[in-house]
Design a protein around this motif. Structure first.
Motif, short mmCIF file in Angstrom:
data_model
loop_
_atom_site.label_atom_id
_atom_site.label_comp_id
_atom_site.label_asym_id
_atom_site.label_seq_id
_atom_site.Cartn_x
_atom_site.Cartn_y
_atom_site.Cartn_z
N LYS A 45 26.77 41.04 44.06
CA LYS A 45 27.92 40.15 44.27
C LYS A 45 28.93 40.25 42.97
O LYS A 45 29.89 39.45 42.87
CB LYS A 45 27.37 38.51 44.38
N GLN A 46 28.47 40.75 41.76
CA GLN A 46 29.33 40.67 40.53
C GLN A 46 30.11 42.01 40.55
O GLN A 46 31.07 41.84 39.70
CB GLN A 46 28.43 40.46 39.46
N PHE A 47 29.71 43.12 40.81
CA PHE A 47 30.55 44.29 40.72
C PHE A 47 30.89 45.01 42.02
O PHE A 47 30.22 44.73 43.04
CB PHE A 47 29.61 45.29 40.03
N HIS A 48 31.92 45.92 42.19
CA HIS A 48 32.45 46.61 43.03
C HIS A 48 32.68 48.11 42.43
O HIS A 48 32.98 48.23 41.09
CB HIS A 48 33.20 46.13 43.92
N TRP A 49 32.88 49.21 43.37
CA TRP A 49 33.22 50.58 42.84
C TRP A 49 34.51 50.83 42.95
O TRP A 49 35.08 50.53 44.14
CB TRP A 49 32.14 51.40 43.42
N ILE A 50 35.07 51.37 41.99
CA ILE A 50 36.31 52.04 42.20
C ILE A 50 36.49 53.62 41.64
O ILE A 50 36.23 53.86 40.78
CB ILE A 50 37.69 51.27 41.21
N GLY A 51 36.49 54.26 42.67
CA GLY A 51 35.90 55.66 42.47
C GLY A 51 34.39 55.68 42.06
O GLY A 51 33.50 55.29 42.75
N ARG A 52 34.15 56.16 40.97
CA ARG A 52 32.79 56.29 40.28
C ARG A 52 32.70 55.30 39.30
O ARG A 52 31.63 55.32 38.43
CB ARG A 52 32.60 57.67 39.51
N VAL A 53 33.49 54.20 39.12
CA VAL A 53 33.41 53.27 37.75
C VAL A 53 33.15 51.95 38.69
O VAL A 53 33.76 51.40 39.45
CB VAL A 53 34.93 53.49 37.24
N GLU A 54 32.09 51.46 38.02
CA GLU A 54 31.92 49.79 38.42
C GLU A 54 32.65 49.01 37.67
O GLU A 54 32.38 48.94 36.62
CB GLU A 54 30.20 49.79 38.33
N VAL A 55 33.45 48.22 38.41
CA VAL A 55 34.29 47.19 37.68
C VAL A 55 33.61 45.68 38.50
O VAL A 55 33.39 45.53 39.52
CB VAL A 55 35.65 47.47 38.29
N ALA A 56 33.64 44.86 37.34
CA ALA A 56 33.34 43.48 37.67
C ALA A 56 34.41 42.82 38.51
O ALA A 56 35.66 43.08 38.33
CB ALA A 56 33.29 42.76 36.41
N LYS A 57 34.08 41.94 39.61
CA LYS A 57 35.05 41.53 40.42
C LYS A 57 35.59 40.41 39.76
O LYS A 57 36.92 40.05 40.25
CB LYS A 57 34.04 40.76 41.80
N SER A 58 35.70 39.81 38.55
CA SER A 58 36.16 39.01 37.92
C SER A 58 37.20 39.69 37.04
O SER A 58 37.83 39.00 36.24
CB SER A 58 35.51 38.10 37.17
N SER A 59 37.30 40.99 36.89
CA SER A 59 38.21 41.85 36.20
C SER A 59 39.69 41.20 36.57
O SER A 59 40.05 40.91 37.42
CB SER A 59 38.03 43.14 36.24
N SER A 60 40.41 41.49 35.43
CA SER A 60 41.79 41.17 35.60
C SER A 60 42.77 42.35 36.28
O SER A 60 42.20 43.45 36.65
CB SER A 60 42.78 41.05 34.15
N VAL A 61 43.88 41.99 36.76
CA VAL A 61 44.51 42.98 37.53
C VAL A 61 44.92 44.13 36.77
O VAL A 61 44.94 45.20 37.21
CB VAL A 61 46.00 42.32 37.85
N SER A 62 45.12 44.12 35.38
CA SER A 62 45.52 45.12 34.71
C SER A 62 44.23 46.14 34.37
O SER A 62 44.41 47.13 34.31
CB SER A 62 46.00 44.73 33.36
N THR A 63 42.96 45.31 34.52
CA THR A 63 41.91 46.30 34.20
C THR A 63 41.64 47.31 35.48
O THR A 63 41.20 48.45 35.47
CB THR A 63 40.60 45.52 33.89
N VAL A 64 41.86 46.43 36.73
CA VAL A 64 41.91 47.31 37.96
C VAL A 64 42.84 48.35 37.93
O VAL A 64 42.43 49.35 38.45
CB VAL A 64 41.66 46.32 39.42
N ALA A 65 44.05 47.92 37.63
CA ALA A 65 45.12 48.91 37.88
C ALA A 65 44.79 50.35 36.68
O ALA A 65 45.15 51.46 37.38
CB ALA A 65 46.26 48.54 37.31
N ARG A 66 44.29 50.15 35.54
CA ARG A 66 43.89 51.27 34.62
C ARG A 66 42.78 51.96 35.14
O ARG A 66 42.93 53.20 35.14
CB ARG A 66 43.58 50.46 33.20
N THR A 67 41.74 51.16 35.90
CA THR A 67 40.58 51.98 36.53
C THR A 67 41.29 52.95 37.59
O THR A 67 40.82 54.11 37.72
CB THR A 67 39.77 50.94 37.03
#
Length: 210
Positions: A45-67
């Motif tokens: 419930k706290q993380f999801h995957w972008i490619g092979r990187v696990e990112v917190a669902k509470s991450s900012s838009v800039s963090t997701v964009a960089r990932t």
């Protein structure tokens, strides 16, 4: 846990949602490829995957964009592009078809004292409900391709049928999508019909009823 990196060639198929090369991510990195741990992470419930990187669902838009950029490059923002076109184009075409069909079946048969705008506020949501239901399988495949990184729509459908069954899989989220479509269709229809009547030239005003 320290992030690690693995170098792999960048495969084809960005537009249909395939994976890319792996770089050091902002959080945790999975180097084991297709692995049962990925399914477990999706349930987290706290993380999801972008490619092979696990990112917190509470991450900012800039963090997701960089990932996304680090995993897929600039074409990462077009992941699932053609599947999105297939979904939204067919939904729009079906919406207008059923909107005019329901208008012919309903609005042309109601008493004259019933405002036509009121009638279209019924046929609009009806068209939205119908088109949303018929295109929901395409929307499920589009979303799965973008989230899970399947290379093609056919591969996504096969995985969906294998994991959840055909009927349950293609109807995933259909109730929510139909509710959203009905509300948005009501707003769009009301604004469209009111604007069309307000913008009429004076010599056409008497030809339309409110």
């Amino acid at each position: 846990m320290a992030a690690t990196s693995a170098v792999s060639s960048r495969p084809r198929g960005y537009f249909f949602g395939s994976g890319g090369n792996t770089t050091d991510g902002p959080l945790r990195t999975n180097n084991m490829g297709s692995n049962p741990s990925r399914a477990a992470a999706r349930r987290d419930k706290q993380f999801h995957w972008i490619g092979r990187v696990e990112v917190a669902k509470s991450s900012s838009v800039s963090t997701v964009a960089r990932t996304v950029y680090s995993e897929y490059g600039l074409l990462g923002v077009y992941k699932g592009y053609f599947s999105s076109i297939a979904t939204y184009a067919s939904n729009s075409a079906l919406w207008w078809h059923f909107y005019h069909l329901y208008n012919d079946l309903l609005c042309n048969r109601v008493p004259d004292w019933v405002p036509s705008v009121l009638c279209t506020c019924v046929t609009g949501p009806m068209a939205g409900l119908t088109s949303a239901y018929l295109t929901n399988p395409l929307d499920v495949i589009r979303a799965r391709m973008q989230v899970e990184g399947q290379p093609t729509a056919l591969a996504t459908l096969r995985n969906l049928v294998h994991t959840e069954g055909f009927l349950q899989g293609v109807h995933k989220g259909v109730a929510t999508r139909m509710f959203n479509a009905s509300v948005s269709s009501l707003i769009i229809t009301l604004l469209y019909e009111l604007t069309k009547r307000v913008c009429l030239k004076p010599h056409y005003v008497d030809e339309f009823k409110w």
